[in-house]
Design a protein around this motif. Structure first.
Motif, PDB file in Angstrom:
ATOM      1  N   GLY A  83       5.482 -30.972  -5.185  1.00  0.00           N
ATOM      2  CA  GLY A  83       6.505 -30.025  -5.593  1.00  0.00           C
ATOM      3  C   GLY A  83       6.115 -29.059  -6.101  1.00  0.00           C
ATOM      4  N   TRP A 142      14.402 -35.372   3.655  1.00  0.00           N
ATOM      5  CA  TRP A 142      14.244 -35.479   2.326  1.00  0.00           C
ATOM      6  C   TRP A 142      14.441 -33.838   2.255  1.00  0.00           C
ATOM      7  N   SER A 148      11.779 -31.216   0.247  1.00  0.00           N
ATOM      8  CA  SER A 148      11.000 -30.390  -0.353  1.00  0.00           C
ATOM      9  C   SER A 148      10.109 -29.673   0.728  1.00  0.00           C
ATOM     10  N   GLY A 178       6.386 -33.343   3.864  1.00  0.00           N
ATOM     11  CA  GLY A 178       5.786 -33.037   2.149  1.00  0.00           C
ATOM     12  C   GLY A 178       6.468 -34.765   1.720  1.00  0.00           C
ATOM     13  N   PRO A 203       9.620 -36.922  -1.444  1.00  0.00           N
ATOM     14  CA  PRO A 203      10.820 -36.032  -1.674  1.00  0.00           C
ATOM     15  C   PRO A 203      10.378 -35.264  -2.515  1.00  0.00           C
ATOM     16  N   ASP A 204      11.085 -34.195  -3.627  1.00  0.00           N
ATOM     17  CA  ASP A 204      11.424 -33.394  -4.240  1.00  0.00           C
ATOM     18  C   ASP A 204      12.659 -33.166  -5.085  1.00  0.00           C
TER      19      ASP A 204
END
Length: 320
Positions: free
Chosen positions: A80, A210, A212, A310, A312-313
């Motif tokens: 992240g 999402w 990221s 990536g 999800p952050d």
């Protein structure tokens, strides 16, 4: 309602008459990963950065330029973004930014003050609508530029960071109205390229499922350095995920790699320089011949897109 939703609504409801500060440069980016030690070793031993400080599970690394560090790698339970740091001219501008952010209803994560981190400095921190941590700082320690002749094929500075977003219009609105960035170009309505100085972009947003980190780019002094850097990685047994090539938007060269944590890093050079009086923002079509003007890289593969998506952050790591 989440705190970031509150922040977004507050900015919308409060008229933004001028940006909170004049951003000078993209100073550094912090990455969080379960493979921090291996990632730091990669960026040091292979990628070409130099460690300047290390503290337990955190490593700060510099390029050849005067910035104290351009990358922070920190141990975490998942990949992240740690934070994005921009420079402003003086501590007084940091204090004024705090006043204006408060007036816009943007909560401060850290009030203006001395920064307890490698390189020190005076700064503040707040979050954007998708809970990314943003730092504005001044008076950070400088380091003596390394290799002033530019012989080594290693990065001199952070070029840009590309972020995946679930709402590209909201992201652009926040970064332009609150932080005073300008949109240089669009890639249809899929990507937006934003600048804070003459570099074509220091931040770009990619519409995604999402939020990221998409990738982080490091600038090489020339195309020759760029190609020699790729060659050095090949000698280490590391081949590009995508590239080398030259993008249409920004006109910069590109070659993308994956670090040991799976985060995408890019060598780039020849970033377009913007004349504020004459530059016209354009919308580029998303076709292979414009994503790579050289025609050497071809379109990005599914594997490249998977890496760039990536994980999800949600942010908020500083509250845990």
């Amino acid at each position: 309602m989440t705190e970031n939703a509150v922040t977004e609504n507050a900015v919308t409801e409060n008229a933004v008459t001028e940006p909170v500060a004049r951003l000078r440069t993209l100073r550094s980016v912090a990455l969080r990963t379960p493979d921090a030690k291996r990632a730091a070793e990669f960026y040091d031993g292979v990628w070409g950065l130099d460690p300047v400080e290390e503290d337990g599970d955190v490593t700060w690394l510099r390029g050849t330029g005067p910035e104290h560090h351009i990358l922070e790698v920190r141990e975490a339970d998942r990949n992240g973004l740690g934070k994005i740091a921009f420079s402003v001219a003086t501590p007084r501008e940091v204090d004024e930014a705090a006043r204006r952010l408060t007036g816009l209803g943007v909560p401060l994560v850290a009030e203006p003050g001395r920064l307890d981190q490698a390189g020190g400095g005076y700064g503040l921190r707040f979050t954007d609508p998708e809970n990314r941590l943003i730092e504005l700082s001044a008076d950070v320690e400088a380091v003596t530029p390394r290799d002033p002749g530019g012989q080594d094929a290693v990065p001199r500075k952070l070029a840009h960071v590309v972020l995946n977003t679930v709402d590209i219009d909201a992201a652009c609105a926040f970064y332009t109205t609150v932080l005073g960035m300008r949109i240089s170009d669009w890639s249809e309505h899929q990507m937006a390229f934003l600048r804070c100085n003459a570099d074509h972009h220091v931040i770009a947003f990619n519409q995604a499922e999402w939020a990221s980190v998409n990738h982080v780019a490091y600038e090489m002094p020339s195309v020759d350095h760029f190609m020699r850097g790729i060659g050095r990685l090949r000698h280490e047994g590391i081949t590009p995920l995508w590239g080398p090539g030259r993008h249409g938007p920004g006109n910069n060269t590109f070659s993308y790699f994956a670090d040991p944590a799976g985060l995408v890093c890019e060598y780039t050079s020849d970033v377009a320089q913007v004349d504020e009086d004459t530059w016209l923002c354009r919308v580029w079509r998303r076709v292979p011949e414009l994503s790579d003007l050289w025609g050497t890289a071809g379109p990005p593969s599914k594997d490249v897109r998977r890496h760039m998506a990536g994980v999800p952050d949600p942010g908020g790591w500083w509250e845990r």
